[in-house]
Write a protein that holds these residues in place. Structure first.
Motif, mmCIF file in Angstrom:
data_model
loop_
_atom_site.group_PDB
_atom_site.id
_atom_site.type_symbol
_atom_site.label_atom_id
_atom_site.label_comp_id
_atom_site.label_asym_id
_atom_site.label_seq_id
_atom_site.Cartn_x
_atom_site.Cartn_y
_atom_site.Cartn_z
ATOM 1 N N GLU A 175 0.735 -1.094 -0.161
ATOM 2 C CA GLU A 175 -0.154 -0.179 0.010
ATOM 3 C C GLU A 175 0.921 1.155 -0.176
ATOM 4 O OE1 GLU A 175 -3.015 1.014 -0.032
ATOM 5 O OE2 GLU A 175 -1.987 2.934 0.079
ATOM 6 N N LEU A 176 0.276 2.067 -0.866
ATOM 7 C CA LEU A 176 1.640 3.538 -0.597
ATOM 8 C C LEU A 176 2.019 4.137 -0.134
ATOM 9 C CD1 LEU A 176 3.189 4.419 -3.179
ATOM 10 C CD2 LEU A 176 1.559 5.889 -4.409
ATOM 11 N N ALA A 177 0.315 4.841 0.554
ATOM 12 C CA ALA A 177 -0.588 5.313 1.387
ATOM 13 C C ALA A 177 -0.327 4.244 2.749
ATOM 14 C CB ALA A 177 -1.757 5.498 2.082
ATOM 15 N N GLY A 178 0.155 5.573 3.326
ATOM 16 C CA GLY A 178 0.366 5.357 4.991
ATOM 17 C C GLY A 178 -0.013 3.844 5.772
ATOM 18 N N ARG A 179 -1.220 3.906 5.858
ATOM 19 C CA ARG A 179 -2.377 3.378 6.503
ATOM 20 C C ARG A 179 -3.037 2.888 5.522
ATOM 21 N NH1 ARG A 179 -4.034 4.380 12.057
ATOM 22 N NH2 ARG A 179 -2.301 6.697 12.102
ATOM 23 N N LEU A 180 -3.601 1.353 5.437
ATOM 24 C CA LEU A 180 -4.213 0.456 4.831
ATOM 25 C C LEU A 180 -6.197 1.318 4.267
ATOM 26 C CD1 LEU A 180 -3.840 -2.881 6.882
ATOM 27 C CD2 LEU A 180 -3.226 -2.341 4.433
ATOM 28 N N LEU A 181 -7.053 1.384 3.443
ATOM 29 C CA LEU A 181 -8.157 2.379 3.704
ATOM 30 C C LEU A 181 -7.967 2.724 4.499
ATOM 31 C CD1 LEU A 181 -10.313 -0.883 5.511
ATOM 32 C CD2 LEU A 181 -10.565 -0.129 2.449
ATOM 33 N N SER A 182 -6.728 4.274 3.262
ATOM 34 C CA SER A 182 -6.855 5.816 4.622
ATOM 35 C C SER A 182 -7.712 6.564 3.479
ATOM 36 C CB SER A 182 -5.244 5.743 3.394
ATOM 37 O OG SER A 182 -5.392 5.761 2.531
ATOM 38 N N ARG A 183 -8.555 6.731 3.064
ATOM 39 C CA ARG A 183 -9.250 7.632 2.282
ATOM 40 C C ARG A 183 -11.023 6.799 2.608
ATOM 41 N NH1 ARG A 183 -7.160 7.408 -1.680
ATOM 42 N NH2 ARG A 183 -8.434 5.916 -2.563
ATOM 43 N N ALA A 184 -10.791 5.891 3.249
ATOM 44 C CA ALA A 184 -12.275 5.176 3.599
ATOM 45 C C ALA A 184 -13.227 4.612 4.765
ATOM 46 C CB ALA A 184 -12.326 3.533 3.108
ATOM 47 N N VAL A 185 -12.111 4.414 5.262
ATOM 48 C CA VAL A 185 -12.172 4.348 7.055
ATOM 49 C C VAL A 185 -11.234 5.441 8.018
ATOM 50 C CG1 VAL A 185 -13.150 1.907 6.513
ATOM 51 C CG2 VAL A 185 -10.558 2.188 7.765
ATOM 52 N N SER A 186 -12.392 5.265 9.632
ATOM 53 C CA SER A 186 -11.238 6.375 10.463
ATOM 54 C C SER A 186 -10.239 5.474 10.667
ATOM 55 C CB SER A 186 -11.754 5.888 11.875
ATOM 56 O OG SER A 186 -13.685 6.421 11.462
ATOM 57 N N PRO A 187 -8.903 6.041 11.371
ATOM 58 C CA PRO A 187 -7.670 6.008 11.392
ATOM 59 C C PRO A 187 -7.702 4.287 12.677
ATOM 60 C CG PRO A 187 -7.611 8.177 11.848
ATOM 61 C CD PRO A 187 -9.241 7.905 11.196
ATOM 62 N N HIS A 192 -6.847 -1.788 13.728
ATOM 63 C CA HIS A 192 -7.125 -2.501 13.668
ATOM 64 C C HIS A 192 -6.949 -3.700 12.156
ATOM 65 C CE1 HIS A 192 -10.119 -4.578 16.441
ATOM 66 N NE2 HIS A 192 -10.239 -4.846 15.639
ATOM 67 N N LEU A 193 -7.904 -3.086 11.567
ATOM 68 C CA LEU A 193 -7.721 -3.929 10.387
ATOM 69 C C LEU A 193 -5.928 -4.827 10.229
ATOM 70 C CD1 LEU A 193 -10.053 -2.057 8.674
ATOM 71 C CD2 LEU A 193 -10.472 -4.411 9.028
ATOM 72 N N ARG A 194 -5.520 -3.855 10.506
ATOM 73 C CA ARG A 194 -4.144 -4.263 9.925
ATOM 74 C C ARG A 194 -3.326 -5.507 10.907
ATOM 75 N NH1 ARG A 194 1.255 -0.958 8.438
ATOM 76 N NH2 ARG A 194 2.679 -2.222 8.150
ATOM 77 N N GLN A 195 -3.602 -4.905 12.367
ATOM 78 C CA GLN A 195 -3.350 -6.836 13.029
ATOM 79 C C GLN A 195 -3.780 -7.707 13.063
ATOM 80 O OE1 GLN A 195 -4.047 -4.713 16.879
ATOM 81 N NE2 GLN A 195 -2.914 -2.779 16.767
ATOM 82 N N ARG A 344 -15.642 9.270 17.613
ATOM 83 C CA ARG A 344 -15.519 8.508 18.891
ATOM 84 C C ARG A 344 -15.117 6.659 18.596
ATOM 85 N NH1 ARG A 344 -18.118 10.559 24.049
ATOM 86 N NH2 ARG A 344 -16.834 13.286 23.802
ATOM 87 N N VAL A 345 -14.397 6.341 19.179
ATOM 88 C CA VAL A 345 -14.547 4.823 19.364
ATOM 89 C C VAL A 345 -14.763 4.115 20.874
ATOM 90 C CG1 VAL A 345 -12.677 2.499 18.943
ATOM 91 C CG2 VAL A 345 -12.580 4.631 17.509
ATOM 92 N N VAL A 346 -15.409 3.186 20.013
ATOM 93 C CA VAL A 346 -16.591 2.490 21.341
ATOM 94 C C VAL A 346 -16.409 0.728 21.457
ATOM 95 C CG1 VAL A 346 -18.812 1.832 22.575
ATOM 96 C CG2 VAL A 346 -18.001 4.298 21.838
#
Ligand code: FAD
Length: 413
Positions: A175-187, A192-195, A344-346
């Motif tokens: 993945e070129l960006a620093g994160r997976l699904l970088s534009r699609a879901v919250s950081p 969590h998905l990466r893990q 907010r993450v719950v």
């Protein structure tokens, strides 16, 4: 309502099927013709990236059997591409030069994958995934592939990575960006998905670009910014672009999608509508125009246009929602997360459950959930009914619990 030339739909996918199904369902009895450039009956795309497909039989993914179209006198022209629109004469022109008239035209042409812009992308063993034929080619390759490189950490790439790792392959996602699904879901969900992916055995390399794909006729390795990876199968999913060239060539307003009004009519020509992945439209949940790529959007927009042509007048207001199955993780999104101020993450009641609530100002506008269908449904219900929910309302509470408490107190929820 009957008319002489009837309705022509260009595109036999999720949205095109929805248009003709709604047209007949609403009692439209004029001629209906669908041009579909694939040779398969209209089918669902989501299963293509969630399991390996090796059987050439498309019936497992088709939306309805052929009899559905026959019994409703829907002319399904499979394998026929529309190559031009003549809006003055109100006709479409097909690849064989045939001209077919319309009273109303619906563009449901979907999107096409962006090509991998590196040397070697045309080698055998390098695939994009959009069509059933693509899925069959990847499914066959997966039966022998040992080293799979997935280029692009978006929904389709991550789903396919899980299919490949479950089949026993060594899988790397670039993945070129620093994160997976970088534009699609919250950081928070990205991490969590990466893990979860890493835990299941998928190697994830973020911040990593592809320079070339190499091999003697077939792919043997992928050259990245950070080294060389062995590969006997490369699948890339690096985004899609709307198939809006027919509209553009015909002089309709186009800007990364056919621009339509709240009734999904072209802003240039009200006898033409656009639905699904190819349409850019206003939405009450968005600040500007949006173009969405989801089954919900294609289905609801197609149905709205079918009913409108048959006589109904409601504007398009459906709540956007989406899902992605990535191995053991079901990600669901309700609402639109654009221009949000706070997330907010719950945590849920088990370690694999998580929700992220996104707020614009002090109002909930989207909810992302992992393995938590009840919470997703609660979010959809509240967002659809535009029940105000603030960040404060969700302190120590879930949306499901909040809705139950409000209903118990006799408050609208
Ligand atoms: C692998 C994959 C997995 C997905 N998974 C999910 C998911 O889990 N959840 C979700 O919500 N969404 C998912 N999506 C997105 C969803 O499938 C699309 O948003 C939806 O199919 C869009 O429907 P559509 O009718 O606009 O386009 P499409 O379904 O792409 O159909 C358009 C059709 O029109 C044809 N066409 C185009 N131009 C012409 C022409 N000139 N003449 C004749 N025919 C033409 C195309 O060949 C195509 O068959 C996925 C997509 C893919 C590719």
């Amino acid at each position: 309502m009957t008319s002489a030339a009837g309705v022509v739909v260009v595109g036999g996918g999720q949205a095109g099927y929805s248009v003709v199904s709604a047209l007949r369902g609403a009692g439209y009895d004029g001629p209906v013709t669908v041009f579909a450039d694939e040779r398969h009956l209209p089918y669902q795309r989501p299963p293509l990236s969630k399991q390996a497909h090796t059987e050439p039989d498309g019936t497992r993914v088709e939306l309805v059997p052929e009899s559905f179209y026959r019994e409703r006198a829907i002319g399904l022209r499979l394998g026929e591409r529309v190559t031009a629109l003549d809006t003055a004469a109100r006709t479409v022109v097909t690849g064989t030069g045939t001209r077919v008239p319309y009273d109303h035209l619906v563009l449901a042409t979907g999107a096409r994958n962006r090509r991998l812009p590196v040397p070697g992308a045309g080698l055998d063993g390098v695939h994009a995934l959009r069509s059933l034929d693509d899925a069959l080619a990847i499914g066959r390759a997966l039966t022998t592939a040992r080293d799979v490189v997935v280029v692009g950490g978006g929904f389709i790439g991550l789903e396919l990575a899980q299919v490949a790792v479950a089949g026993g392959a060594r899988v790397t996602v670039l993945e070129l960006a620093g994160r997976l699904l970088s534009r699609a879901v919250s950081p928070q969900l990205q991490e969590h998905l990466r893990q979860r992916h890493e835990h299941s055995g998928v190697r994830i390399l973020t911040g990593t670009g592809v320079r070339a794909v190499e091999g003697a006729g077939r792919v043997e390795r992928v050259v990245t910014d950070r080294g060389v990876l062995p590969a006997d199968l490369v699948v890339y999913g690096i985004g899609a672009a709307p198939r809006d060239e027919l509209a553009r060539d015909a002089g309709l307003a186009v800007d990364d999608g056919v621009i339509v009004d709240e009734h999904l009519r072209s802003v240039t020509d009200p006898r033409i509508s656009a639905v699904g992945d190819c349409a850019r439209h206003p939405h009450p949940h968005a600040a500007g125009l949006v173009r969405l790529e989801s089954v919900q959007n294609a289905t609801d927009q197609g149905a709205l246009v079918g009913r409108r042509i048959a006589g109904s007048a409601a504007p398009y207001r459906s709540l956007p929602w989406f899902w992605s199955d990535q191995g053991a993780v079901k990600l669901q999104i309700a609402g639109l997360r654009t221009d949000t101020d706070e997330v907010r993450v719950v945590p849920g009641d088990s370690p694999d459950r998580l929700a992220a609530y996104a707020f614009r100002g002090d109002r909930l506008v989207a909810a992302e959930t992992l393995n938590w269908p009840a919470e997703h449904l609660a979010a959809r219900r509240l967002l659809e009914r535009q029940v105000p929910v603030s960040a404060g309302d969700l302190t120590g509470s879930t949306l499901g619990a909040l809705a139950r408490a409000r209903r118990g107190a006799g408050v609208r929820a």
